[in-house]
Design a protein around this motif. Structure first.
Motif, mmCIF file in Angstrom:
data_model
loop_
_atom_site.group_PDB
_atom_site.id
_atom_site.type_symbol
_atom_site.label_atom_id
_atom_site.label_comp_id
_atom_site.label_asym_id
_atom_site.label_seq_id
_atom_site.Cartn_x
_atom_site.Cartn_y
_atom_site.Cartn_z
ATOM 1 N N ALA A 1 0.822 -1.213 0.000
ATOM 2 C CA ALA A 1 0.000 0.000 0.000
ATOM 3 C C ALA A 1 0.856 1.263 0.000
ATOM 4 O O ALA A 1 0.572 2.220 -0.733
ATOM 5 N N ARG A 2 1.931 1.292 0.783
ATOM 6 C CA ARG A 2 2.768 2.489 0.850
ATOM 7 C C ARG A 2 3.471 2.751 -0.478
ATOM 8 O O ARG A 2 3.455 3.862 -0.995
ATOM 9 N N SER A 3 4.081 1.725 -1.044
ATOM 10 C CA SER A 3 4.807 1.929 -2.298
ATOM 11 C C SER A 3 3.854 2.236 -3.446
ATOM 12 O O SER A 3 4.194 2.994 -4.353
ATOM 13 N N LEU A 4 2.647 1.674 -3.397
ATOM 14 C CA LEU A 4 1.653 1.965 -4.426
ATOM 15 C C LEU A 4 1.303 3.450 -4.431
ATOM 16 O O LEU A 4 1.130 4.061 -5.485
ATOM 17 N N ARG A 5 1.238 4.061 -3.237
ATOM 18 C CA ARG A 5 0.963 5.502 -3.144
ATOM 19 C C ARG A 5 2.035 6.314 -3.872
ATOM 20 O O ARG A 5 1.754 7.363 -4.426
ATOM 21 N N GLY A 6 3.264 5.833 -3.829
ATOM 22 C CA GLY A 6 4.354 6.553 -4.470
ATOM 23 C C GLY A 6 4.481 6.315 -5.957
ATOM 24 O O GLY A 6 5.132 7.075 -6.663
ATOM 25 N N GLY B 1 11.944 -4.496 -11.848
ATOM 26 C CA GLY B 1 10.590 -4.936 -12.137
ATOM 27 C C GLY B 1 9.676 -4.775 -10.940
ATOM 28 O O GLY B 1 10.128 -4.562 -9.825
ATOM 29 N N ILE B 2 8.409 -4.879 -11.207
ATOM 30 C CA ILE B 2 7.373 -4.744 -10.184
ATOM 31 C C ILE B 2 6.533 -6.015 -10.182
ATOM 32 O O ILE B 2 6.177 -6.533 -11.237
ATOM 33 N N VAL B 3 6.201 -6.481 -8.996
ATOM 34 C CA VAL B 3 5.246 -7.575 -8.845
ATOM 35 C C VAL B 3 4.010 -6.971 -8.191
ATOM 36 O O VAL B 3 4.082 -6.413 -7.100
ATOM 37 N N PHE B 4 2.887 -7.055 -8.900
ATOM 38 C CA PHE B 4 1.608 -6.567 -8.386
ATOM 39 C C PHE B 4 0.763 -7.779 -8.055
ATOM 40 O O PHE B 4 0.345 -8.520 -8.941
ATOM 41 N N ASP B 5 0.521 -8.004 -6.776
ATOM 42 C CA ASP B 5 -0.262 -9.147 -6.319
ATOM 43 C C ASP B 5 -1.618 -8.633 -5.851
ATOM 44 O O ASP B 5 -1.712 -7.949 -4.834
ATOM 45 N N THR B 6 -2.671 -8.963 -6.583
ATOM 46 C CA THR B 6 -3.996 -8.444 -6.244
ATOM 47 C C THR B 6 -4.423 -8.841 -4.834
ATOM 48 O O THR B 6 -5.141 -8.092 -4.176
ATOM 49 N N GLU B 7 -3.976 -9.990 -4.347
ATOM 50 C CA GLU B 7 -4.334 -10.424 -2.999
ATOM 51 C C GLU B 7 -3.790 -9.478 -1.932
ATOM 52 O O GLU B 7 -4.371 -9.358 -0.855
ATOM 53 N N ALA B 8 -2.689 -8.800 -2.216
ATOM 54 C CA ALA B 8 -2.108 -7.871 -1.243
ATOM 55 C C ALA B 8 -3.019 -6.682 -0.981
ATOM 56 O O ALA B 8 -2.878 -6.008 0.040
ATOM 57 N N PHE B 9 -3.963 -6.421 -1.887
ATOM 58 C CA PHE B 9 -4.835 -5.259 -1.751
ATOM 59 C C PHE B 9 -6.294 -5.650 -1.543
ATOM 60 O O PHE B 9 -7.178 -4.802 -1.564
ATOM 61 N N ALA B 10 -6.554 -6.933 -1.307
ATOM 62 C CA ALA B 10 -7.930 -7.428 -1.186
ATOM 63 C C ALA B 10 -8.686 -6.765 -0.034
ATOM 64 O O ALA B 10 -9.869 -6.465 -0.164
ATOM 65 N N ASP B 11 -8.030 -6.549 1.081
ATOM 66 C CA ASP B 11 -8.695 -5.970 2.253
ATOM 67 C C ASP B 11 -8.376 -4.490 2.433
ATOM 68 O O ASP B 11 -8.650 -3.928 3.494
ATOM 69 N N ALA B 12 -7.816 -3.865 1.420
ATOM 70 C CA ALA B 12 -7.425 -2.451 1.516
ATOM 71 C C ALA B 12 -8.656 -1.553 1.495
ATOM 72 O O ALA B 12 -9.717 -1.931 1.002
ATOM 73 N N PRO C 1 -10.761 2.063 0.460
ATOM 74 C CA PRO C 1 -11.104 2.598 -0.864
ATOM 75 C C PRO C 1 -9.977 3.402 -1.517
ATOM 76 O O PRO C 1 -9.810 3.338 -2.733
ATOM 77 N N GLU C 2 -9.186 4.139 -0.728
ATOM 78 C CA GLU C 2 -8.104 4.930 -1.327
ATOM 79 C C GLU C 2 -7.072 4.020 -1.988
ATOM 80 O O GLU C 2 -6.667 4.237 -3.133
ATOM 81 N N VAL C 3 -6.654 2.995 -1.275
ATOM 82 C CA VAL C 3 -5.636 2.085 -1.810
ATOM 83 C C VAL C 3 -6.195 1.291 -2.988
ATOM 84 O O VAL C 3 -5.514 1.091 -3.994
ATOM 85 N N ARG C 4 -7.453 0.853 -2.889
ATOM 86 C CA ARG C 4 -8.063 0.142 -4.026
ATOM 87 C C ARG C 4 -8.125 1.050 -5.254
ATOM 88 O O ARG C 4 -7.904 0.611 -6.378
ATOM 89 N N GLY C 5 -8.421 2.327 -5.030
ATOM 90 C CA GLY C 5 -8.439 3.287 -6.137
ATOM 91 C C GLY C 5 -7.061 3.454 -6.760
ATOM 92 O O GLY C 5 -6.922 3.533 -7.987
#
Length: 194
Positions: free
Chosen positions: A14-19, A87-98, A100-104
């Protein structure tokens, strides 16, 4: 979902996604990965942005650990930047319980990745006649439709990535005749059918 890479890959949280979840930041990071260290001014010219905008977004990427100084390239007051990970690994499970801001932000990131893939493919189609015929024959733009379960789909994705990783181990030297960087896009998703 994994982006291209030769060195280590970073798992988004979540933190790195914000950046990272900003179109220009994603373009800056790709430019540094693909072309090596550069200054904010050089990146601004390459991406058609002001050096002020690229400088600001590079600092944001640095604050989140995506880029760092490349002091061996700097001269005087010039600040050179380089990508930390390849490279980046985006794992949808890491954001399953996030929330609304992080999901957005996750949605914004995925949409920008789709836009990037479309831009890269269109650029290839518009410039393929500038490349040797051997590259036109070696390129691929295909699709396939089949019926799979989620488990079989995950297995297929894993095998595709394993095959790609196998070719990372066969990287020819930069000076090898006809060797070029290539981009590989993979997409697997369910579709509505009648």
């Amino acid at each position: 979902m994994q982006e291209h890479g030769e060195r280590k890959r970073r798992h988004l949280d979540a933190r790195s996604l914000r950046g990272l979840a900003h179109p220009l930041r994603m373009q800056l990071l790709d430019a540094l990965r693909d072309n090596g260290p550069a200054t904010a001014s050089q990146l601004g010219v390459r991406l058609g942005e002001s050096s002020g905008a690229t400088s600001y977004h590079l600092r944001q990427l640095a604050a989140h650990g995506f880029v760092e100084d490349a002091p061996e390239h700097g001269k005087g007051r010039e600040r050179w930047w380089q990508a930390v990970d390849q490279g980046i690994v985006f794992d949808t499970e890491a954001f399953a319980d996030a929330g609304p801001e992080v999901r957005g932000l996750a949605e914004a990131y995925l949409h920008e990745m789709a836009n990037t893939h479309a831009r890269e493919l269109i650029t290839w189609l518009n410039t393929r006649n500038n490349w040797p015929e051997s590259w036109s024959r070696s390129s691929d733009m295909s699709n396939a439709t089949m019926r799979l379960t989620p488990d079989l789909a995950a297995e297929l994705v894993g095998k595709m990535h394993a095959l790609i990783d196998d070719y990372r181990g066969r990287v020819p030297d930069k000076d090898t005749a006809e060797s070029e960087q290539v981009r590989i896009h993979t997409h697997l998703f369910p579709i509505e059918t009648d």
